[in-house]
Design a protein around this motif. Structure first.
Motif, PDB file in Angstrom:
ATOM      1  N   SER A  91      50.514  40.334  58.922  1.00  0.00           N
ATOM      2  CA  SER A  91      49.765  39.390  58.105  1.00  0.00           C
ATOM      3  C   SER A  91      49.938  37.993  58.686  1.00  0.00           C
ATOM      4  N   LYS A 110      44.875  28.841  55.302  1.00  0.00           N
ATOM      5  CA  LYS A 110      44.189  30.135  55.388  1.00  0.00           C
ATOM      6  C   LYS A 110      45.206  31.255  55.207  1.00  0.00           C
ATOM      7  N   ASN A 112      45.482  35.759  55.477  1.00  0.00           N
ATOM      8  CA  ASN A 112      45.020  37.143  55.586  1.00  0.00           C
ATOM      9  C   ASN A 112      46.272  38.009  55.497  1.00  0.00           C
ATOM     10  N   TYR A 121      45.026  43.661  49.967  1.00  0.00           N
ATOM     11  CA  TYR A 121      44.565  42.775  51.029  1.00  0.00           C
ATOM     12  C   TYR A 121      44.119  41.449  50.414  1.00  0.00           C
ATOM     13  N   SER A 123      42.750  37.510  51.133  1.00  0.00           N
ATOM     14  CA  SER A 123      42.085  36.669  52.128  1.00  0.00           C
ATOM     15  C   SER A 123      41.688  35.359  51.466  1.00  0.00           C
ATOM     16  N   ASP A 235      38.890  48.375  57.151  1.00  0.00           N
ATOM     17  CA  ASP A 235      39.719  47.763  58.194  1.00  0.00           C
ATOM     18  C   ASP A 235      40.615  48.810  58.851  1.00  0.00           C
ATOM     19  N   GLN A 240      45.501  42.741  63.307  1.00  0.00           N
ATOM     20  CA  GLN A 240      44.488  41.727  63.019  1.00  0.00           C
ATOM     21  C   GLN A 240      44.710  40.448  63.821  1.00  0.00           C
ATOM     22  N   GLN A 314      35.829  31.373  58.113  1.00  0.00           N
ATOM     23  CA  GLN A 314      37.193  31.133  57.630  1.00  0.00           C
ATOM     24  C   GLN A 314      38.050  30.420  58.670  1.00  0.00           C
TER      25      GLN A 314
END
Length: 414
Positions: A91, A110, A112, A121, A123, A235, A240, A314
């Motif tokens: 993450s 930000k 995620n 999850y 975001s 996903d 990520q 984002q």
């Protein structure tokens, strides 16, 4: 926009800076030994490998220069982490604070984040801007080709504007089946103290922002867009932070309510797709990445500054080669393809070549989506700064139609 960022120091927690390719099975390259003595090592020789830690903090002080902000300075931090389970995915959370010589303040946060064995999850995208940015009109027809107008200059269509911007977007989604998530979110946008510098109504000098606001009944000095969203996510990415295989899809349908004076109800659909194709089973850094998204006002109207635009995703990464907000429209579609490849055997250095395409519509001028498409091409250098998370420091240079830009960031473009 030309953006130049200079990192002064990097603080690393959790992992060594350089990558030892021959003791890291994840790298999967076939580079030869670096010294002749390594040819005579015994197969059963003892190799001590440090345990991989599950967190990493990167802090980069930043200096920047761009037309909209002048000289800027500040810092950005990225924290990457995961749970103790071997199947947990990484993450990330980011925070950036920048000041400029035009008395501007830009604060970005930000997130995620995957929780509970990847079953939840989160975001989020939060911003507080005391901001300056030119507008250029709507649609992608605003910039002609060299053949149509060889003397055209993008600065000739700039419409300078000052405004304050507060953004709070946060979604939470729950896994209902492996890799599938369903969730909801709160999305708030508040634009205030808007000063349209070229506007002079008494002398008949009007701007795109004023014409749009007047046409649809918005207060051209301040407006709100507040609502909630429903989200469907798939996903299967392996990581990520720096994906080598898998794909990501997101459908976000936003419902904006009519709660305050001059506010209009609307519905906005956002769709996104990312696909990563490994090109070599031995050299895993050879990856073809595809990123596509579309944002469409499907019902009602939204204020001018809240219309879909490049560079406002984002992570503010779309549209490299063009300045943020150059292309804006009632609907917008974007496509980027990127080839990632290793440069050095120990994977400290890697590179990319990429291209992107943007199209936007303008309802008032009857310009439809895909009627005009603006391309850009670019190259990039990647410097590995953490092997466990595969975090790179990235440097990109891109050229578009009558535009170009240099970019430095932490983490991949997509």
């Amino acid at each position: 926009m030309i953006k130049f960022l200079i990192p002064f120091f990097i603080i690393l927690f959790g992992n060594q800076f350089f990558v030892n390719a021959q003791t890291n099975p994840d790298i999967g390259n076939s580079c030869p030994p670096k010294t002749v003595f390594e040819l005579f090592k015994k197969k059963d020789s003892l190799i001590v490998v440090k345990p991989i830690k599950n967190s990493f903090l990167l802090v980069i002080p930043v200096i920047g220069v761009q037309p909209a902000t002048g000289f800027s300075y500040g810092a950005t931090a990225q924290y990457t982490f995961k749970g103790a389970d071997v199947l947990d995915k990484y993450s990330s959370a980011n925070l950036g604070v920048v000041f400029t010589t035009k008395d501007q303040l830009l604060i970005n946060a930000k997130n995620n984040i995957l929780l509970k064995d990847n079953k939840i999850y989160l975001s989020g995208d939060y911003r507080l801007y005391v901001f300056t940015q030119p507008n250029y009109g709507l649609g992608t027809h605003i910039i002609p080709t060299h053949k149509e107008d060889p003397d055209f200059d993008v600065e000739s269509i700039e419409e300078p504007m000052d405004y304050n911007y507060f953004k709070f977007h946060q979604t939470v989604s729950w896994e209902v089946k492996k890799h599938f998530y369903v969730g909801t979110g709160i999305e708030i946008d508040w634009y205030s103290t808007i000063v349209d510098k070229n506007l002079d109504v008494e002398n008949g000098i009007l701007t795109s922002h004023y014409n749009y606001s007047n046409q649809y009944g918005f207060n051209d000095n301040e407006y709100f867009v507040n609502g909630f969203s429903l989200n469907l996510i798939y996903d299967s990415r392996d990581n990520q932070i720096n994906t080598r295989e898998g794909w990501f899809a997101n459908i976000n349908y936003r419902f904006n309510a009519d709660l305050f004076n001059d506010q209009k109800s609307s519905k906005v659909l956002y769709t996104e797709f990312r696909y990563f194709i490994p090109l070599s089973p031995k050299k895993k850094q050879f990856v073809l990445g595809i990123w596509a998204f579309g944002q469409f006002v499907t019902n009602g109207v939204v204020p001018y500054l809240n219309l879909p635009a490049i560079g406002w995703d984002q992570r503010s990464r779309s549209g490299e080669g063009y300045t943020q907000g150059l292309f804006r429209g009632n609907n917008l579609a974007y496509l980027q393809t990127e080839l990632r490849f290793p440069i050095s055997c120990n994977q400290l250095l890697s590179g990319t070549v990429f291209t992107n395409f943007t199209t936007a519509s303008d309802k008032l001028s009857e310009i439809s989506l895909f009627q005009y498409v603006q391309p850009a091409v670019g190259v990039g250098l990647r410097i590995l700064i953490d092997k466990a998370t595969r975090t790179n420091l990235i440097l990109d240079y891109a050229v578009g139609n009558r535009s170009k830009g240099f970019y430095l960031n932490a983490g991949e473009t997509f």
